[in-house]
Enzyme design. Structure first.
Site, PDB file in Angstrom:
ATOM      1  N   GLU A 217     -92.380 -14.621-105.212  1.00 48.38           N
ATOM      2  CA  GLU A 217     -93.314 -14.220-106.261  1.00 48.38           C
ATOM      3  C   GLU A 217     -92.554 -13.861-107.532  1.00 48.38           C
ATOM      4  O   GLU A 217     -91.483 -13.250-107.471  1.00 48.38           O
ATOM      5  CB  GLU A 217     -94.154 -13.022-105.788  1.00 48.38           C
ATOM      6  CG  GLU A 217     -94.848 -13.270-104.460  1.00 48.38           C
ATOM      7  CD  GLU A 217     -95.479 -12.020-103.856  1.00 48.38           C
ATOM      8  OE1 GLU A 217     -95.777 -11.078-104.617  1.00 48.38           O
ATOM      9  OE2 GLU A 217     -95.664 -11.985-102.626  1.00 48.38           O
ATOM     10  N   GLU A 328    -103.798  -9.972-109.866  1.00 51.85           N
ATOM     11  CA  GLU A 328    -104.044  -9.136-108.699  1.00 51.85           C
ATOM     12  C   GLU A 328    -104.022  -7.673-109.126  1.00 51.85           C
ATOM     13  O   GLU A 328    -103.198  -7.281-109.968  1.00 51.85           O
ATOM     14  CB  GLU A 328    -102.967  -9.395-107.643  1.00 51.85           C
ATOM     15  CG  GLU A 328    -103.036  -8.506-106.417  1.00 51.85           C
ATOM     16  CD  GLU A 328    -101.872  -8.752-105.464  1.00 51.85           C
ATOM     17  OE1 GLU A 328    -101.773  -7.994-104.479  1.00 51.85           O
ATOM     18  OE2 GLU A 328    -101.066  -9.666-105.705  1.00 51.85           O
TER      19      GLU A 328
END
Length: 413
Positions: A217, A328
């Protein structure tokens, strides 16, 4: 035998009651004194553990630079960075940069400051890398020292299952992927609870969403618990067991090998986009080097940051089966209702350019190291009344989408 007199019985009862009162008082006093003695000892032990941990991750600095945002950036010799604490890397040196992905944009010189710590014009010497110094205050904000720098275990799924994570993302799956690329604009979302965060990132994923999940990520995040403020910061993360015991943010464990002397992972990004004003993008590419199999991270056009060694992973040793882009947040519902933590700019996707956050020029990397446009892009917004997503395509931005939102509102209780 003569019966005991009422007077004697009364005195005996009074004596017993007095004895019990004194004993109880003595016991309480002793317990308080013991607690007062034990508490400083426990605090001292905790402080010792914190300082031992800091000594482990804050490597000796050749030079230290103070950033305008209050961070201290340590210039650490490249072969002493945390990655080389790993048994499989001990005694080694970073690899030379690989060939870039084919049909990439021409390499451009970085002509503006990407991070605040470079604004004074200072830089790390050749042969060193910049690492944000971790402080006692940083670790004290964590629930447990051993979990510092890691995502909480309860926040592991891509989809919403009541765990507290909410997403507005675009993704592709069902194929073999060898990397991903996108540009995203950088904002300063408000995070309303210290245990929440807001991020925008690329995920390179393999395995299932069970205990064998592998992810790489990279993106930007506002994470007060980790950094102590709300600045958007460039970050990386990896795990090979669904965030349980492996992986961490940035360089807070042995794993990611940094090769770049200009970028401090975890440092604040500057400048940042403003509502109805100028937009500032962060372009990120993650791709698998066909020669050695490691996953490289690139910023902009040609600024290689470093790599995740292939041996860190199980499923990602070969390829990814999903790539994902988007936002997110964590919703703790600490006040009993949905959080007002913002995603992206804090505005819904429908508001469009200069108002909503976006990802543009979404691409994948194929087996031959080519950048290719995405097809069969799927959208997911866990709670569209809180944070939503809207897709588009044109000749300038290729595949793109707007996403985000304010969180709590009249339609998001």
């Amino acid at each position: 035998m003569a019966p005991r007199s009422k007077c004697c019985s009364s005195l005996f009862v009074k004596f017993v009651v007095s004895f019990l009162i004194v004993a109880s008082t003595f016991s309480s006093t002793l317990s308080l004194q013991l607690n007062q003695t034990l508490q400083p000892q426990q605090e001292l032990q905790k402080l010792r553990r914190i300082r031992a941990y800091l000594k482990k991750i804050n490597k000796p600095a050749v030079k230290t630079i103070k950033s305008p945002d209050g961070d201290f950036i340590n210039c650490v010799q490249i072969h002493l960075q945390p990655a080389f604490d790993h048994p499989e890397l001990k005694g080694q040196k970073p690899l030379d940069p690989p060939e870039r992905t084919k049909n990439s944009d021409p390499v451009d010189e970085v002509t503006h400051n990407l991070q605040q710590w470079t604004e004074s014009g200072e830089s790390c010497p050749e042969g060193t890398i910049p690492i944000r110094r971790t402080t006692e205050e940083d670790i004290l904000r964590a629930d447990k020292i051993r979990r510092f720098g890691r995502k909480p275990r309860r926040f592991v799924r891509r989809d919403s299952d009541g765990s507290g994570h909410e997403h507005a993302v675009a993704f592709v799956n069902g194929q073999q992927f060898y990397g991903a690329k996108a540009s995203m604009n950088v904002w300063t979302p408000q995070v309303t609870d210290p245990n929440e965060f807001s991020l925008s990132q690329i995920w390179v994923i393999s395995g299932s969403f069970g205990n064998d999940l592998n992810t790489i990520e990279a993106g930007w995040q506002a994470n007060p618990a980790l950094y102590g403020d709300q600045y958007p910061r460039f970050f990386t993360y990896w795990t090979t067991d669904a965030y349980q015991a492996t992986g961490c943010y940035n360089l807070l464990c042995s794993g990611f090998v940094q090769t770049n002397s200009k970028i401090a992972i975890g440092a604040a990004i500057s400048p940042r986009s403003t509502f109805s004003g100028r937009q500032y993008d962060l372009s990120i590419t993650v791709w698998k080097d066909p020669k050695h199999g490691h996953w490289w991270l690139e910023l902009g056009s040609g600024l290689l940051v470093g790599y995740w060694p292939a041996f860190l992973f199980s499923h990602l040793r070969t390829h990814a089966n999903m790539i994902q882009f988007g936002g997110e947040i964590v919703n703790t519902r600490s006040s009993g209702f949905h959080t007002a933590t913002q995603m992206g700019s804090g505005h819904f996707a429908d508001e469009g350019f200069r108002k909503a956050a976006y990802f543009r020029n979404l691409q994948a990397v194929d087996w031959d190291n080519n950048l290719i446009p995405l097809s069969n892009l799927q959208l997911l917004a866990d709670h569209p009344s809180c944070y939503n997503i809207k897709q588009g395509r044109n000749n300038v931005w290729g595949n793109y989408f707007y996403y985000g939102g304010p969180g709590r509102n009249v339609h998001c209780p």
